[in-house]
Write an enzyme that holds these catalytic residues in place. Structure first.
Site, PDB file in Angstrom:
ATOM      1  N   ASP A   1      -3.606  25.309  48.738  1.00 36.85           N
ATOM      2  CA  ASP A   1      -2.185  25.211  48.401  1.00 36.85           C
ATOM      3  C   ASP A   1      -1.568  23.979  49.058  1.00 36.85           C
ATOM      4  OD1 ASP A   1       0.105  25.991  47.060  1.00 36.85           O
ATOM      5  OD2 ASP A   1       0.780  27.351  48.630  1.00 36.85           O
TER       6      ASP A   1
ATOM      7  N   GLY B   1      13.169  30.349  57.960  1.00 41.13           N
ATOM      8  CA  GLY B   1      12.866  30.264  56.540  1.00 41.13           C
ATOM      9  C   GLY B   1      12.245  31.541  56.040  1.00 41.13           C
ATOM     10  N   GLU B   2      12.328  31.743  54.726  1.00 44.85           N
ATOM     11  CA  GLU B   2      11.765  32.945  54.109  1.00 44.85           C
ATOM     12  C   GLU B   2      11.131  32.567  52.790  1.00 44.85           C
ATOM     13  OE1 GLU B   2      13.033  37.512  52.834  1.00 44.85           O
ATOM     14  OE2 GLU B   2      14.505  36.138  53.726  1.00 44.85           O
ATOM     15  N   GLY B   3       9.995  33.188  52.496  1.00 48.12           N
ATOM     16  CA  GLY B   3       9.296  32.913  51.247  1.00 48.12           C
ATOM     17  C   GLY B   3       8.481  34.098  50.803  1.00 48.12           C
ATOM     18  N   ALA B   4       7.518  33.833  49.918  1.00 48.87           N
ATOM     19  CA  ALA B   4       6.746  34.907  49.311  1.00 48.87           C
ATOM     20  C   ALA B   4       5.917  35.672  50.329  1.00 48.87           C
ATOM     21  CB  ALA B   4       5.832  34.329  48.228  1.00 48.87           C
TER      22      ALA B   4
ATOM     23  N   LYS C   1       5.474  33.702  62.345  1.00 48.71           N
ATOM     24  CA  LYS C   1       5.364  33.899  60.905  1.00 48.71           C
ATOM     25  C   LYS C   1       5.002  35.356  60.642  1.00 48.71           C
ATOM     26  CE  LYS C   1       2.818  32.463  56.775  1.00 48.71           C
ATOM     27  NZ  LYS C   1       1.733  31.607  56.230  1.00 48.71           N
TER      28      LYS C   1
ATOM     29  N   GLY D   1       6.460  35.947  53.724  1.00 49.57           N
ATOM     30  CA  GLY D   1       7.146  36.570  54.837  1.00 49.57           C
ATOM     31  C   GLY D   1       8.267  35.707  55.356  1.00 49.57           C
ATOM     32  N   VAL D   2       8.577  35.890  56.619  1.00 47.46           N
ATOM     33  CA  VAL D   2       9.702  35.202  57.248  1.00 47.46           C
ATOM     34  C   VAL D   2       9.193  34.420  58.456  1.00 47.46           C
ATOM     35  CG1 VAL D   2      11.903  35.523  58.452  1.00 47.46           C
ATOM     36  CG2 VAL D   2      11.324  36.975  56.496  1.00 47.46           C
ATOM     37  N   VAL D   3       9.716  33.217  58.621  1.00 42.44           N
ATOM     38  CA  VAL D   3       9.383  32.392  59.780  1.00 42.44           C
ATOM     39  C   VAL D   3      10.601  32.335  60.696  1.00 42.44           C
ATOM     40  CG1 VAL D   3       8.673  30.127  60.610  1.00 42.44           C
ATOM     41  CG2 VAL D   3       7.757  31.019  58.460  1.00 42.44           C
TER      42      VAL D   3
END
Length: 318
Positions: free
Chosen positions: A170, A50-53, A72, A55-57
């Site tokens: 969060d 997965g990828e998000g704000a 992560k 970084g990348v997992v």
């Protein structure tokens, strides 16, 4: 994001920056101290999950032990996000996870790995097979007992975090992982911070995810505390009951306006739910939901109070 993500990263468009973790001038140019870090070369990256704000997992194999883990990657301030990240934010996330290590409802951390060539830093996390987030999981209508069991786990995780004087900041369904046997794990501590003492405010900058922001955050009240996490848990419980987010607003203006309108009519956002979603929920369950979604943070249930609520203890008398 892949449904197999082992540690959820919030989508970039929704994630709000964490105050209290602003980098000092020049921090981005410094290499992280690697004294207690492992080398990223000790891991074989198998696939991106997965990828998000932030970084990348990735799924990876520890070359020393053969064990699979989740890596992560924490974005830095260099080109394309590479380079050392803000060290204070990294220390906060890793420190909170280490302090919570061993709790059954919080994602486990094994350590930190650094790339000596680029300065990139990776958290070495517990790999959850399947790794669906609560948001991505398909739920048919859940029984009250099932929701009670899920909320007991999540509130227990929040209590652990709060007892250690941290705030997650969060909590949302995307940051809750579902294990193969149905257990839940709170993850993504990238916005975590220490509680402020002696009436000190947090930095005046929005944090978390808009649709799960507590009213005090929308009001710009920077003297907030762990009550903002309890509001997030209330939003998650409402989501389990209805199958959709309690708040759908896409802008801060819309969200603030809706919150203001609701507060003029009710003392808890639980009243926003369609009564049809609550028809199979007992009055005790409804009372807990009202307590989690109370607009006034001083009157909102704490994690300890929530766990002592009669909704969780009534099973003893069945």
């Amino acid at each position: 994001m892949s449904s197999a993500a082992a540690a959820v990263v919030a989508p970039a468009a929704r994630k709000r920056p964490a105050p209290d973790q602003e980098p000092r001038a020049g921090d981005a140019k410094k290499r992280p101290r690697c004294k207690n870090f492992r080398s990223i070369e000790e891991f074989e990256v198998l696939e991106v999950l997965g990828e998000g704000a932030e970084g990348v997992v990735s799924r990876a194999r520890d070359r020393r032990t053969g064990k699979e883990v989740a890596l992560k990657w924490i974005r830095g301030d260099g080109p394309d996000g590479h380079g050392p990240p803000d060290r204070r934010a990294l220390a906060m996330e890793a420190g909170c996870l280490r302090a919570c290590r061993g709790h059954p409802s919080i994602i486990g951390i094994h350590g930190v790995a650094a790339d000596p060539k680029t300065g990139d830093v990776h958290l070495i996390l517990e790999l959850i097979e399947g790794g669906l987030s609560l948001r991505d999981s398909f739920w048919e209508t859940l029984s009250e007992d099932a929701i009670r069991g899920m909320m007991r786990q999540l509130i227990g995780a929040a209590k652990k975090v709060h007892d250690l004087d941290f705030i997650h900041r969060d909590i949302k369904s995307e940051n809750i992982l579902v294990c193969p046997l149905g257990e839940l794990k709170l993850c993504d501590f990238g916005s975590a911070t220490r509680k402020k003492s002696n009436g000190k405010p947090h930095q005046p900058c929005p944090v978390g995810t808009l649709q799960y922001n507590a009213p005090e955050l929308l009001d710009g009240n920077w003297y907030y505390g762990s009550a903002i996490d309890m509001w997030g848990l209330g939003c998650v419980m409402a989501e389990l009951l209805s199958g959709e987010r309690l708040f759908q607003a896409e802008s801060e203006y819309e969200m603030t306006a809706e919150m203001s309108e609701l507060r003029d009519r009710m003392i808890s956002a639980a009243g926003k739910l369609d009564p049809e979603c609550l028809k199979d929920l007992s009055e005790d369950g409804h009372d807990l939901l009202r307590g989690l979604l109370t607009f006034c943070p001083e009157k909102r249930l704490t994690a300890e109070e929530a766990l002592e609520h009669r909704w969780f203890n009534k099973e003893v008398f069945n």
